[in-house]
Enzyme design. Structure first.
Site, mmCIF file in Angstrom:
data_model
loop_
_atom_site.group_PDB
_atom_site.id
_atom_site.type_symbol
_atom_site.label_atom_id
_atom_site.label_comp_id
_atom_site.label_asym_id
_atom_site.label_seq_id
_atom_site.Cartn_x
_atom_site.Cartn_y
_atom_site.Cartn_z
ATOM 1 C CB SER A 124 -2.596 -9.468 -0.251
ATOM 2 O OG SER A 124 -1.297 -8.958 -0.459
ATOM 3 C CD GLU A 161 -9.012 4.053 -2.413
ATOM 4 O OE1 GLU A 161 -8.572 5.166 -2.164
ATOM 5 O OE2 GLU A 161 -8.336 3.172 -2.972
ATOM 6 C CG LEU A 179 9.685 -11.196 0.361
ATOM 7 C CD1 LEU A 179 9.311 -11.717 1.740
ATOM 8 C CD2 LEU A 179 10.365 -12.290 -0.446
ATOM 9 C CB CYS A 215 -2.963 0.399 -2.416
ATOM 10 S SG CYS A 215 -3.505 -0.061 -0.817
ATOM 11 C CG ASN A 253 0.060 3.106 -9.411
ATOM 12 O OD1 ASN A 253 0.303 4.228 -9.839
ATOM 13 N ND2 ASN A 253 -1.137 2.564 -9.472
ATOM 14 C CB CYS A 288 1.471 1.445 0.520
ATOM 15 S SG CYS A 288 -0.302 1.149 0.634
HETATM 16 N N1 SAH Z 1 -1.788 -5.010 3.419
HETATM 17 C C1 SAH Z 1 -1.814 -6.067 2.438
HETATM 18 C C2 SAH Z 1 -2.822 -5.871 1.333
HETATM 19 C C3 SAH Z 1 -2.952 -4.511 0.675
HETATM 20 S S1 SAH Z 1 -1.811 -3.934 -0.507
HETATM 21 C C4 SAH Z 1 -0.450 -6.284 1.879
HETATM 22 O O1 SAH Z 1 0.418 -5.446 2.093
HETATM 23 O O2 SAH Z 1 -0.212 -7.315 1.273
HETATM 24 C C5 SAH Z 1 -1.819 -5.030 -1.881
HETATM 25 C C6 SAH Z 1 -0.457 -5.075 -2.587
HETATM 26 O O3 SAH Z 1 -0.184 -3.824 -3.276
HETATM 27 C C7 SAH Z 1 0.702 -5.277 -1.623
HETATM 28 O O4 SAH Z 1 1.598 -6.195 -2.150
HETATM 29 C C8 SAH Z 1 1.302 -3.890 -1.551
HETATM 30 O O5 SAH Z 1 2.616 -3.935 -1.109
HETATM 31 C C9 SAH Z 1 1.125 -3.406 -2.971
HETATM 32 N N2 SAH Z 1 1.239 -1.953 -3.129
HETATM 33 C C10 SAH Z 1 0.845 -0.984 -2.289
HETATM 34 N N3 SAH Z 1 1.129 0.239 -2.785
HETATM 35 C C11 SAH Z 1 1.703 0.036 -3.989
HETATM 36 C C12 SAH Z 1 2.223 0.918 -4.998
HETATM 37 N N4 SAH Z 1 2.189 2.232 -4.842
HETATM 38 N N5 SAH Z 1 2.729 0.348 -6.109
HETATM 39 C C13 SAH Z 1 2.758 -0.995 -6.267
HETATM 40 N N6 SAH Z 1 2.290 -1.870 -5.353
HETATM 41 C C14 SAH Z 1 1.778 -1.357 -4.218
#
Ligand code: SAH
Length: 375
Positions: free
Chosen positions: A225, A109, A249, A367, A324, A136
């Site tokens: 990220s 995506e 974090l 995501c 989310n 996630c």
């Molecule tokens: N793997 C990398 C980049 C992809 S996710 C990382 O973890 O940084 C990008 C951001 O979206 C990350 O901070 C992740 O923790 C966050 N994220 C993933 N799923 C989410 C959700 N359901 N709600 C809010 N943030 C989410």
């Protein structure tokens, strides 16, 4: 070479490799590849011009290349990498999410988000993800495979083309379909970019090399990220980029972070933040600390205070992301009053903090949700 430990995450499951593409190659390698086809080396520059600068991907448009050579060059260097499965738009057509099918059927995506003052594109670096973060959607399905450099770059190339062709709504005049330029790229789609290190670095070079060798975008507009793969963060700091680093974090304490970001059992909060400060020092950029606020899990004011203490006086900015919710998850976003108290607890330490605007919720913008639904 990746540091030991990274390979566990980087190893793709699938055996077949994506087709070789111009965007996988450095300018010197392109010349060699063209010469190996029996073509004049300067054709490499012409092809780069068509692909990166003119976005002219149909050989019929390559009038500076003899017709007899066009098909050969296209087959060898500009094969189709991905096809649109579907686009989903929302927010008055200013947000568009695209589901792509890659050559081997793998799904990924990307998302384009147009604001009055900027356009951001969120791209994937892997199909799936091996990091297994429980909140996630991508993390739930595991890692399919790494994307090639060209598969990463082409998401952007197509986004720039869509913006140029007025396919994305919005704009100063308020009318839909006015052409726009891409200003920001975030590696926040599917995958852990630092677990696909070499290909992501190659993609950053293609995105930022001046035209026609690359797209000529600014490194400052690119955000990588990471969950906090510490050896790869050190390596990334040594690349000399001025990209922004975002660190996911999600908890200031190891006990909770072990459950939200499982790789924390390997590299602790302290090590992750030390690597982040090293990156900030070398790049001159503030690090973005990503923190998904999850109701009654990580949103207590005392955790906000603890986070503020960790970040006080550092080159950091906190980006709070209201969770989310993913399908089937019992977790949800924080109550407004808890979110406010959390923000205040961080701000009390003089640490800059913002709450991310949550676009795309109604198009399964979280995501990995779109690919998950398709499967
Ligand atoms: N793997 C990398 C980049 C992809 S996710 C990382 O973890 O940084 C990008 C951001 O979206 C990350 O901070 C992740 O923790 C966050 N994220 C993933 N799923 C989410 C959700 N359901 N709600 C809010 N943030 C989410």
């Amino acid at each position: 070479m990746p540091a030991p430990g990274e390979l566990t995450f980087a190893a793709p499951r699938g055996a077949k490799k994506p087709p070789r593409h111009l965007a996988d190659l450095s300018p010197a390698q392109r010349k060699e590849a063209v010469a190996a086809l029996g073509e004049k080396p300067f054709r490499a520059k012409q092809l780069s011009q068509h692909y990166f600068a003119r976005l002219a991907h149909d050989p019929g448009q390559w009038t500076d290349i003899p017709a007899a050579s066009r098909g050969r060059l296209r087959d060898a260097l500009l094969p189709d990498l991905m096809a649109v499965v579907r686009h989903i738009s929302c927010d008055g057509d200013t947000t568009r999410k695209t589901l792509w099918r890659l050559f081997d059927g793998t799904l990924v995506e990307s998302v384009l988000m147009r604001y009055p003052d900027r356009v951001t594109m969120c791209i994937s670096s892997q199909a799936g993800c091996g990091m297994n973060c429980p909140f996630c959607a991508t993390g739930q399905a595991g890692l399919d495979r790494n994307l090639s450099t060209a598969e990463i770059v082409h998401q952007i190339v197509d986004g720039i083309r869509a913006l140029r062709d007025g396919e994305i709504g919005g704009g100063d005049a308020g009318g839909t379909g006015s052409p726009a330029r891409l200003s920001n790229i975030v590696f926040m789609g599917m995958g852990e970019p630092l677990a696909n290190y070499n290909r992501v670095i190659g993609a950053i070079r293609r995105l930022t090399d001046p035209e026609p060798d690359g797209l000529g975008l600014s490194q400052r507009g690119i955000t990588v990220s990471t969950v906090g793969l510490v050896p790869a963060m050190h390596r990334f700091a040594d690349e000399g980029f001025s990209c922004r680093l975002a660190v996911s974090l999600h908890a200031p304490d190891d006990e909770l972070r072990d459950t939200l970001v499982p790789v924390n059992t390997r590299w602790r909060v302290r090590e992750v933040l030390d690597a982040a400060w090293e990156y900030a020092a070398k790049s001159g950029r503030r690090v973005s600390i990503e923190y998904a606020l999850i109701r009654d899990i990580n949103d207590q004011a005392w955790r906000g205070d603890r986070l503020g203490r960790l970040l006080k006086g550092k080159r950091a900015h906190v980006n709070l992301i209201p969770l989310n919710p993913t399908p089937g998850s019992k977790w949800t976003a924080s109550r407004p009053e808890d979110q406010d108290a959390f923000v205040a607890a961080i701000a009390a330490h003089g640490v800059p903090v913002t709450v991310r605007d949550t676009r795309g919720q109604e198009i399964e913008g979280a995501c990995g949700q779109l690919a998950g639904a398709e499967r």
